[in-house]
Design a protein around this motif. Structure first.
Motif, PDB file in Angstrom:
ATOM      1  N   VAL A   1       0.866  -1.187   0.000  1.00 20.92           N
ATOM      2  CA  VAL A   1       0.000   0.000   0.000  1.00 20.92           C
ATOM      3  C   VAL A   1       0.897   1.230   0.000  1.00 20.92           C
ATOM      4  CG1 VAL A   1      -1.939  -1.115   1.163  1.00 20.92           C
ATOM      5  CG2 VAL A   1      -0.145  -0.029   2.526  1.00 20.92           C
ATOM      6  N   ASP A   2       0.375   2.340  -0.561  1.00 18.33           N
ATOM      7  CA  ASP A   2       1.156   3.575  -0.556  1.00 18.33           C
ATOM      8  C   ASP A   2       0.876   4.370   0.711  1.00 18.33           C
ATOM      9  OD1 ASP A   2      -1.308   4.796  -0.866  1.00 18.33           O
ATOM     10  OD2 ASP A   2      -0.985   5.340  -2.972  1.00 18.33           O
ATOM     11  N   GLY A   3       1.409   5.602   0.762  1.00 19.02           N
ATOM     12  CA  GLY A   3       1.258   6.419   1.950  1.00 19.02           C
ATOM     13  C   GLY A   3      -0.165   6.808   2.251  1.00 19.02           C
TER      14      GLY A   3
ATOM     15  N   ILE B   1      -1.287  -0.931  -3.957  1.00 22.53           N
ATOM     16  CA  ILE B   1      -0.393  -0.857  -5.128  1.00 22.53           C
ATOM     17  C   ILE B   1       0.346  -2.190  -5.303  1.00 22.53           C
ATOM     18  CG2 ILE B   1      -0.101   1.644  -5.094  1.00 22.53           C
ATOM     19  CD1 ILE B   1       2.539   1.232  -3.600  1.00 22.53           C
ATOM     20  N   THR B   2      -0.323  -3.280  -4.887  1.00 25.75           N
ATOM     21  CA  THR B   2       0.291  -4.607  -4.986  1.00 25.75           C
ATOM     22  C   THR B   2       0.706  -4.935  -6.414  1.00 25.75           C
ATOM     23  OG1 THR B   2      -1.005  -5.395  -3.095  1.00 25.75           O
ATOM     24  CG2 THR B   2      -0.093  -7.070  -4.565  1.00 25.75           C
ATOM     25  N   SER B   3      -0.093  -4.477  -7.380  1.00 20.68           N
ATOM     26  CA  SER B   3       0.202  -4.798  -8.781  1.00 20.68           C
ATOM     27  C   SER B   3       1.505  -4.170  -9.262  1.00 20.68           C
ATOM     28  CB  SER B   3      -0.957  -4.349  -9.674  1.00 20.68           C
ATOM     29  OG  SER B   3      -1.140  -2.937  -9.579  1.00 20.68           O
ATOM     30  N   LEU B   4       2.031  -3.208  -8.508  1.00 18.62           N
ATOM     31  CA  LEU B   4       3.271  -2.535  -8.914  1.00 18.62           C
ATOM     32  C   LEU B   4       4.521  -3.221  -8.363  1.00 18.62           C
ATOM     33  CD1 LEU B   4       2.204   1.209  -8.408  1.00 18.62           C
ATOM     34  CD2 LEU B   4       2.087  -0.183 -10.496  1.00 18.62           C
ATOM     35  N   ILE B   5       4.327  -4.266  -7.566  1.00 15.41           N
ATOM     36  CA  ILE B   5       5.480  -4.941  -6.957  1.00 15.41           C
ATOM     37  C   ILE B   5       6.272  -5.706  -8.017  1.00 15.41           C
ATOM     38  CG2 ILE B   5       6.203  -6.739  -5.334  1.00 15.41           C
ATOM     39  CD1 ILE B   5       3.840  -6.084  -3.613  1.00 15.41           C
ATOM     40  N   THR B   6       7.575  -5.585  -7.962  1.00 24.66           N
ATOM     41  CA  THR B   6       8.464  -6.428  -8.765  1.00 24.66           C
ATOM     42  C   THR B   6       9.160  -7.410  -7.826  1.00 24.66           C
ATOM     43  OG1 THR B   6      10.302  -4.861  -8.560  1.00 24.66           O
ATOM     44  CG2 THR B   6       8.847  -4.622 -10.470  1.00 24.66           C
ATOM     45  N   VAL B   7       9.370  -8.636  -8.325  1.00 21.40           N
ATOM     46  CA  VAL B   7       9.910  -9.705  -7.478  1.00 21.40           C
ATOM     47  C   VAL B   7      11.138 -10.305  -8.149  1.00 21.40           C
ATOM     48  CG1 VAL B   7       9.413 -11.880  -6.298  1.00 21.40           C
ATOM     49  CG2 VAL B   7       7.577 -10.217  -6.666  1.00 21.40           C
ATOM     50  N   GLN B   8      12.175 -10.499  -7.368  1.00 20.28           N
ATOM     51  CA  GLN B   8      13.373 -11.204  -7.822  1.00 20.28           C
ATOM     52  C   GLN B   8      13.557 -12.435  -6.941  1.00 20.28           C
ATOM     53  OE1 GLN B   8      16.423  -8.138  -7.509  1.00 20.28           O
ATOM     54  NE2 GLN B   8      16.353  -7.793  -9.716  1.00 20.28           N
ATOM     55  N   ILE B   9      13.403 -13.623  -7.552  1.00 17.73           N
ATOM     56  CA  ILE B   9      13.523 -14.875  -6.799  1.00 17.73           C
ATOM     57  C   ILE B   9      14.910 -15.454  -7.040  1.00 17.73           C
ATOM     58  CG2 ILE B   9      12.615 -17.208  -6.475  1.00 17.73           C
ATOM     59  CD1 ILE B   9       9.898 -16.194  -7.365  1.00 17.73           C
ATOM     60  N   GLY B  10      15.708 -15.468  -6.003  1.00 14.32           N
ATOM     61  CA  GLY B  10      17.069 -15.995  -6.116  1.00 14.32           C
ATOM     62  C   GLY B  10      17.236 -17.293  -5.362  1.00 14.32           C
ATOM     63  N   VAL B  11      16.296 -18.216  -5.556  1.00  7.61           N
ATOM     64  CA  VAL B  11      16.296 -19.471  -4.804  1.00  7.61           C
ATOM     65  C   VAL B  11      16.738 -20.619  -5.702  1.00  7.61           C
ATOM     66  CG1 VAL B  11      14.900 -21.106  -3.477  1.00  7.61           C
ATOM     67  CG2 VAL B  11      14.438 -18.652  -3.318  1.00  7.61           C
ATOM     68  N   ARG B  12      17.734 -21.382  -5.243  1.00  5.82           N
ATOM     69  CA  ARG B  12      18.148 -22.613  -5.920  1.00  5.82           C
ATOM     70  C   ARG B  12      17.641 -23.792  -5.103  1.00  5.82           C
ATOM     71  NH1 ARG B  12      23.959 -23.285  -8.565  1.00  5.82           N
ATOM     72  NH2 ARG B  12      22.814 -25.212  -9.041  1.00  5.82           N
ATOM     73  N   VAL B  13      16.744 -24.557  -5.700  1.00  2.93           N
ATOM     74  CA  VAL B  13      16.140 -25.659  -4.949  1.00  2.93           C
ATOM     75  C   VAL B  13      16.994 -26.917  -4.979  1.00  2.93           C
ATOM     76  CG1 VAL B  13      13.813 -24.781  -5.336  1.00  2.93           C
ATOM     77  CG2 VAL B  13      14.798 -26.430  -6.954  1.00  2.93           C
TER      78      VAL B  13
ATOM     79  N   THR C   1       7.300   0.970  -6.158  1.00  7.22           N
ATOM     80  CA  THR C   1       7.411   2.430  -6.235  1.00  7.22           C
ATOM     81  C   THR C   1       6.029   3.006  -6.492  1.00  7.22           C
ATOM     82  OG1 THR C   1       9.661   2.281  -7.118  1.00  7.22           O
ATOM     83  CG2 THR C   1       8.494   4.365  -7.420  1.00  7.22           C
ATOM     84  N   ASP C   2       5.627   3.979  -5.648  1.00  8.73           N
ATOM     85  CA  ASP C   2       4.296   4.560  -5.822  1.00  8.73           C
ATOM     86  C   ASP C   2       4.325   5.668  -6.868  1.00  8.73           C
ATOM     87  OD1 ASP C   2       5.349   6.836  -4.635  1.00  8.73           O
ATOM     88  OD2 ASP C   2       4.438   6.450  -2.679  1.00  8.73           O
ATOM     89  N   GLY C   3       3.175   6.331  -7.064  1.00  4.77           N
ATOM     90  CA  GLY C   3       3.052   7.346  -8.096  1.00  4.77           C
ATOM     91  C   GLY C   3       3.874   8.592  -7.847  1.00  4.77           C
ATOM     92  N   LEU C   4       4.330   8.794  -6.611  1.00  4.43           N
ATOM     93  CA  LEU C   4       5.150   9.964  -6.288  1.00  4.43           C
ATOM     94  C   LEU C   4       6.638   9.647  -6.305  1.00  4.43           C
ATOM     95  CD1 LEU C   4       3.049  11.465  -3.356  1.00  4.43           C
ATOM     96  CD2 LEU C   4       3.088  12.180  -5.757  1.00  4.43           C
ATOM     97  N   GLY C   5       6.960   8.393  -6.668  1.00  5.39           N
ATOM     98  CA  GLY C   5       8.364   8.013  -6.719  1.00  5.39           C
ATOM     99  C   GLY C   5       8.913   7.471  -5.420  1.00  5.39           C
TER     100      GLY C   5
END
Length: 272
Positions: free
Chosen positions: A59-61, A66-78, A91-95
């Motif tokens: 959520v923003d302030g 704003i969940t749809s704006l989340i970027t995810v980096q998965i660095g897991v080796r199984v 990052t929200d609309g105000l940066g």
């Protein structure tokens, strides 16, 4: 000319305060977004199994989603035990930007699997019998420690427990208790002996498909029970044809079973 340096009267102060309130209320908040990780953090995951991240919300302030704006980096080796990270950023609309990290511990918690029959039936004094071996598979380690305890006597009728224990390098343990049943296979093996007992089975041992053969009274209920006394098959003997009827209990596991009719009981060994 009016002196502007004079204080505002009461009504002017009220108007000024209201304007200031609405101005401040209409301004966007400058607080950074908040990311909430779904599920455990840290999280333990089994090696060599598919990792599916549970994700996060944000959520923003102004508390807007704003969940749809989340970027995810998965660095897991199984495929390799260790500690890994899943990184979330939004990052929200105000940066304004927020970051969060999930720690993922990939470890081996799965016990080895022991493959082999748990029940074996062998005929008394069958010195050609060799106990079937067991194999062990593990989700991570190529080799596993396997121990065997127990013994059986091929010359004595009885049930003998044999215990196999498999332990991998992570300490995960699995146990298979095998029961070897030594039975007297000379009892009621054919039609000739049926004449002595009035009830018999053929062939014996069998794979679960055999004939019940009896002489004399043919009215009553015939049951087949396992070694724990549980009924696995039941029928009216009046339905038997000419003193013989086919029985199919091949879906039952290998072991010792008992064919019961009136006061007569005959043992049959099921082998796979």
């Amino acid at each position: 000319m009016k002196n502007l340096s004079q204080p505002l009267n009461l009504s002017g102060k009220i108007i000024f305060s209201c304007l200031l309130f609405f101005f401040v209320a209409s301004m966007p908040l400058l607080a950074t977004p908040v990311i909430t990780i779904i599920g455990d953090n840290p999280l333990t995951h089994d090696v060599n199994t598919t990792y599916t991240d549970l994700g996060a919300t944000a959520v923003d302030g102004n508390n807007n989603d704003i969940t749809s704006l989340i970027t995810v980096q998965i660095g897991v080796r199984v495929d390799i035990p260790g500690v890994y990270q899943v990184k979330y950023s939004v990052t929200d609309g105000l940066g304004n930007t927020a970051n969060a990290i999930r720690m993922v511990l990939v470890s081996d918690r799965i016990a080895p699997v022991i493959n082999g029959p748990a029940t074996i039936v062998v005929c008394l004094n069958d010195f050609s019998f060799t106990e079937p071996t067991v194999s062990v598979t593990d989700n991570y380690y190529p080799t596993v420690n396997l121990t065997r305890t127990g013994s059986f006597d091929i010359t004595v009728v009885g049930q003998y427990p044999i215990t196999y224990t498999a332990t991998d390098a992570s300490g995960n343990t699995n146990v298979l208790v095998r029961t070897i049943s030594v039975v007297d296979c000379t009892q009621t093996t054919g039609v000739a002996e049926v004449q002595k007992t009035s009830l018999g089975v053929y062939p014996n041992p069998s794979n679960g498909i055999f004939e019940v053969i009896f002489t004399g009274e043919s009215c009553g209920r015939l049951t087949i029970t396992d070694i724990q006394g549980r009924t696995v098959h039941s029928m009216e003997a009046a339905t038997l044809n000419s003193g013989r009827t086919p029985i199919n209990i091949s879906e039952m596991p290998a072991g010792l079973y008992f064919v019961n009719f009136h006061n007569t009981t005959v043992k049959i060994a099921i082998v796979k």
